[in-house]
Write an enzyme that holds these catalytic residues in place. Sequence first.
Site, PDB file in Angstrom:
ATOM      1  N   CYS A 113       0.794  -1.152   0.190  1.00  0.00           N
ATOM      2  CA  CYS A 113      -0.087  -0.213   0.046  1.00  0.00           C
ATOM      3  C   CYS A 113       0.741   1.303  -0.059  1.00  0.00           C
ATOM      4  CB  CYS A 113      -0.843   0.119   1.163  1.00  0.00           C
ATOM      5  SG  CYS A 113      -2.244  -1.375   1.089  1.00  0.00           S
ATOM      6  N   HIS A 243      -3.138   7.414   1.836  1.00  0.00           N
ATOM      7  CA  HIS A 243      -3.714   6.158   1.351  1.00  0.00           C
ATOM      8  C   HIS A 243      -5.012   5.808   1.787  1.00  0.00           C
ATOM      9  CE1 HIS A 243      -3.914   1.983   0.750  1.00  0.00           C
ATOM     10  NE2 HIS A 243      -3.695   1.653   2.066  1.00  0.00           N
ATOM     11  N   ASN A 273      -9.956   0.027  -0.584  1.00  0.00           N
ATOM     12  CA  ASN A 273      -8.646   0.206  -0.351  1.00  0.00           C
ATOM     13  C   ASN A 273      -8.096  -0.507  -1.768  1.00  0.00           C
ATOM     14  OD1 ASN A 273      -5.742  -0.313  -0.065  1.00  0.00           O
ATOM     15  ND2 ASN A 273      -6.135  -1.034   2.358  1.00  0.00           N
TER      16      ASN A 273
HETATM   17  O1  UT7 Z   1      -3.731  -0.683   3.787  1.00  0.00           O
HETATM   18  C1  UT7 Z   1      -3.117  -1.537   4.445  1.00  0.00           C
HETATM   19  C2  UT7 Z   1      -3.161  -1.672   5.984  1.00  0.00           C
HETATM   20  N1  UT7 Z   1      -4.458  -2.085   6.166  1.00  0.00           N
HETATM   21  C3  UT7 Z   1      -5.134  -1.558   7.281  1.00  0.00           C
HETATM   22  O2  UT7 Z   1      -4.749  -0.586   7.679  1.00  0.00           O
HETATM   23  C4  UT7 Z   1      -6.295  -2.088   7.671  1.00  0.00           C
HETATM   24  C5  UT7 Z   1      -6.511  -1.846   9.065  1.00  0.00           C
HETATM   25  N2  UT7 Z   1      -7.791  -2.715   9.637  1.00  0.00           N
HETATM   26  C6  UT7 Z   1      -8.915  -2.187   9.505  1.00  0.00           C
HETATM   27  O3  UT7 Z   1      -9.037  -1.420   8.792  1.00  0.00           O
HETATM   28  C7  UT7 Z   1      -9.732  -2.860  10.565  1.00  0.00           C
HETATM   29  O4  UT7 Z   1      -9.188  -3.483  11.602  1.00  0.00           O
HETATM   30  C8  UT7 Z   1     -10.927  -3.910   9.870  1.00  0.00           C
HETATM   31  C9  UT7 Z   1     -11.948  -3.232   9.059  1.00  0.00           C
HETATM   32  C10 UT7 Z   1     -10.089  -4.985   9.032  1.00  0.00           C
HETATM   33  C11 UT7 Z   1     -11.766  -4.566  10.970  1.00  0.00           C
HETATM   34  O5  UT7 Z   1     -12.361  -3.712  11.666  1.00  0.00           O
HETATM   35  P1  UT7 Z   1     -12.313  -3.939  13.176  1.00  0.00           P
HETATM   36  O6  UT7 Z   1     -13.080  -2.819  13.911  1.00  0.00           O
HETATM   37  O7  UT7 Z   1     -10.866  -3.710  13.597  1.00  0.00           O
HETATM   38  O8  UT7 Z   1     -13.151  -5.191  13.541  1.00  0.00           O
HETATM   39  P2  UT7 Z   1     -12.511  -6.459  14.334  1.00  0.00           P
HETATM   40  O9  UT7 Z   1     -11.737  -7.276  13.568  1.00  0.00           O
HETATM   41  O10 UT7 Z   1     -11.896  -6.244  15.702  1.00  0.00           O
HETATM   42  O11 UT7 Z   1     -13.891  -7.177  14.746  1.00  0.00           O
HETATM   43  C12 UT7 Z   1     -14.936  -6.805  15.633  1.00  0.00           C
HETATM   44  C13 UT7 Z   1     -16.264  -7.599  15.284  1.00  0.00           C
HETATM   45  C14 UT7 Z   1     -15.845  -9.005  15.780  1.00  0.00           C
HETATM   46  O12 UT7 Z   1     -16.981  -9.437  16.156  1.00  0.00           O
HETATM   47  P3  UT7 Z   1     -16.790  -9.837  17.901  1.00  0.00           P
HETATM   48  O13 UT7 Z   1     -15.737 -10.848  17.892  1.00  0.00           O
HETATM   49  O14 UT7 Z   1     -16.774  -8.784  18.502  1.00  0.00           O
HETATM   50  O15 UT7 Z   1     -18.303 -10.405  18.180  1.00  0.00           O
HETATM   51  C15 UT7 Z   1     -15.725  -9.495  14.170  1.00  0.00           C
HETATM   52  O16 UT7 Z   1     -16.240 -10.969  14.119  1.00  0.00           O
HETATM   53  O17 UT7 Z   1     -16.707  -7.383  14.013  1.00  0.00           O
HETATM   54  C16 UT7 Z   1     -16.964  -8.508  13.318  1.00  0.00           C
HETATM   55  N3  UT7 Z   1     -16.620  -8.498  11.978  1.00  0.00           N
HETATM   56  C17 UT7 Z   1     -17.875  -8.217  11.161  1.00  0.00           C
HETATM   57  N4  UT7 Z   1     -19.126  -8.186  11.220  1.00  0.00           N
HETATM   58  C18 UT7 Z   1     -19.882  -7.763  10.283  1.00  0.00           C
HETATM   59  C19 UT7 Z   1     -15.556  -8.614  11.441  1.00  0.00           C
HETATM   60  N5  UT7 Z   1     -15.813  -8.452  10.157  1.00  0.00           N
HETATM   61  C20 UT7 Z   1     -17.079  -8.035  10.067  1.00  0.00           C
HETATM   62  C21 UT7 Z   1     -18.078  -7.739   8.759  1.00  0.00           C
HETATM   63  N6  UT7 Z   1     -19.170  -7.840   8.913  1.00  0.00           N
HETATM   64  N7  UT7 Z   1     -17.441  -7.639   7.531  1.00  0.00           N
END
Ligand code: UT7
Length: 316
Positions: A113, A243, A273
Site C-alpha cells: 500500500c 492512502h 482500499n
Molecule cells: O492498507 C494496508 C493496511 N491495512 C489496514 O490499515 C487495515 C486496518 N484494519 C482495519 O481497517 C480494521 O481492523 C478492519 C476493518 C479490517 C476490521 O475492523 P475492526 O473494527 O478492527 O473489527 P475486528 O476485526 O476487531 O472485529 C470486530 C467484530 C468481531 O466480532 P466480535 O468478535 O466482536 O463478536 C468480528 O467478528 O466485528 C466482526 N466483524 C464483522 N461483522 C460484520 C468482522 N468483520 C465483519 C464484517 N461484518 N465484515
Amino acid sequence: MKYSKIIGTGAYLPSKILSNKDLEKIFDTSDEWIQTRTGISQRHIIGENERTSDLAYQAALDVLKNSSIDPAEIDLILVATTTPDKVFPSVACAVQRKLNIKNIPAFDIQAVCSGFIFALTTADSFIKSGTYKKILVIGADSMSSITDYKDRSNAILWGDGAGAVILSASNEPGIIRNIIHSNGEYEELLHVPRKSETNDPNTIEMQGNAVFKIAVNTLDQIVDETLSGSGFEKKDIDWLVPHQANIRILQATAKKLEMSMDKVIVTIDKHGNTSAASIPLALNEGIRSNRVKAGNLILMEAFGGGFTWGSSLIRI
Ligand code: UT7
C-alpha cells in the site's frame, strides 16, 4: 533544473462495481457495519479478462492526455504494484509494450500500500540526479485477485484501480520531501503466503485490528518526521491526500494534523482500499474536482504490508 514536479495526473477504475449490498449476499455482514467500521460503500473490481497492466495502461493514457505529453518523451516507467499479471515480466514492461515506447527502462516497485510513495521517491531521485527528465509513475493494483471472499473481516476492504502521474524535471519545487521506511518484523500480520503445495489461490491474510493500531501510531509519527526540518508547519498544509485504508485511519491522521476532514481527499467510500493505486487516484480526484489547485501544499502518506510506510510533501 534541480527540482522534480508532478505535471499531470490520470486515473482508471474498472467498470464493475461491488457494493456492500453485494457482499451481504456472499457472507454474513451488513452495509451498516462496513460503512461504520471502514467508510466503504462500494469498490470497483476488474472484469474477467482484465489484469493490472490493463488498468495501469488506461491510467497511463489518461495522464499522458491530461498533461499533453507524447509517450516518446517518457524516459522511465515505474509501476508500484503487488498484483502483477504474471510473476514476470513486470507490469511496467507490459505498459511499455502497450504504449509502444522502445528502449527506455521500465520496472515494478513492490511496497504494497506504500508502493506509490516508494515509486515517487525513486522517480524523484532519478530526476534530481539528472539521469531522467520525465518519468511515468503508476500505482496499479487488482486486489480482488488476491482477496479471500470467505474472510469477511478482510474482503470488505479491497478494490481495484490505477492512478498515474508524470514527474518532470523543473525549475521550481515540486517534491519537497520524501520519507520511506520498512520493517520486516511484522510479516505475519499482513501477508499473502505462497501455497504452492496446494491448489488454493494465494490470498491476503491480515490481523486487521493489530495492523490498524500500528498504522495509526506510525502515521502519527510520520507527520512529525515529515514536517520536522521541512520549513513547513501543520497549518501550511492545504490538503492531506492519504492512502485510503480505513476512514478511521484517515480521521486519526487529520486529527494529528489539526486539520478538518474537508481538507482530506477521501475516495475510500467509492474505491475501497486499492493499495498502490489509492494515493494517485485520490490526487487525481482532488485535482479533477477543482479542490486541489496549482500552488497548494499537499501531504501524501501511506502505510502497508511489509510493513512499509512513507510520505511525500509536495507543491502541486
Ligand atoms: O492498507 C494496508 C493496511 N491495512 C489496514 O490499515 C487495515 C486496518 N484494519 C482495519 O481497517 C480494521 O481492523 C478492519 C476493518 C479490517 C476490521 O475492523 P475492526 O473494527 O478492527 O473489527 P475486528 O476485526 O476487531 O472485529 C470486530 C467484530 C468481531 O466480532 P466480535 O468478535 O466482536 O463478536 C468480528 O467478528 O466485528 C466482526 N466483524 C464483522 N461483522 C460484520 C468482522 N468483520 C465483519 C464484517 N461484518 N465484515
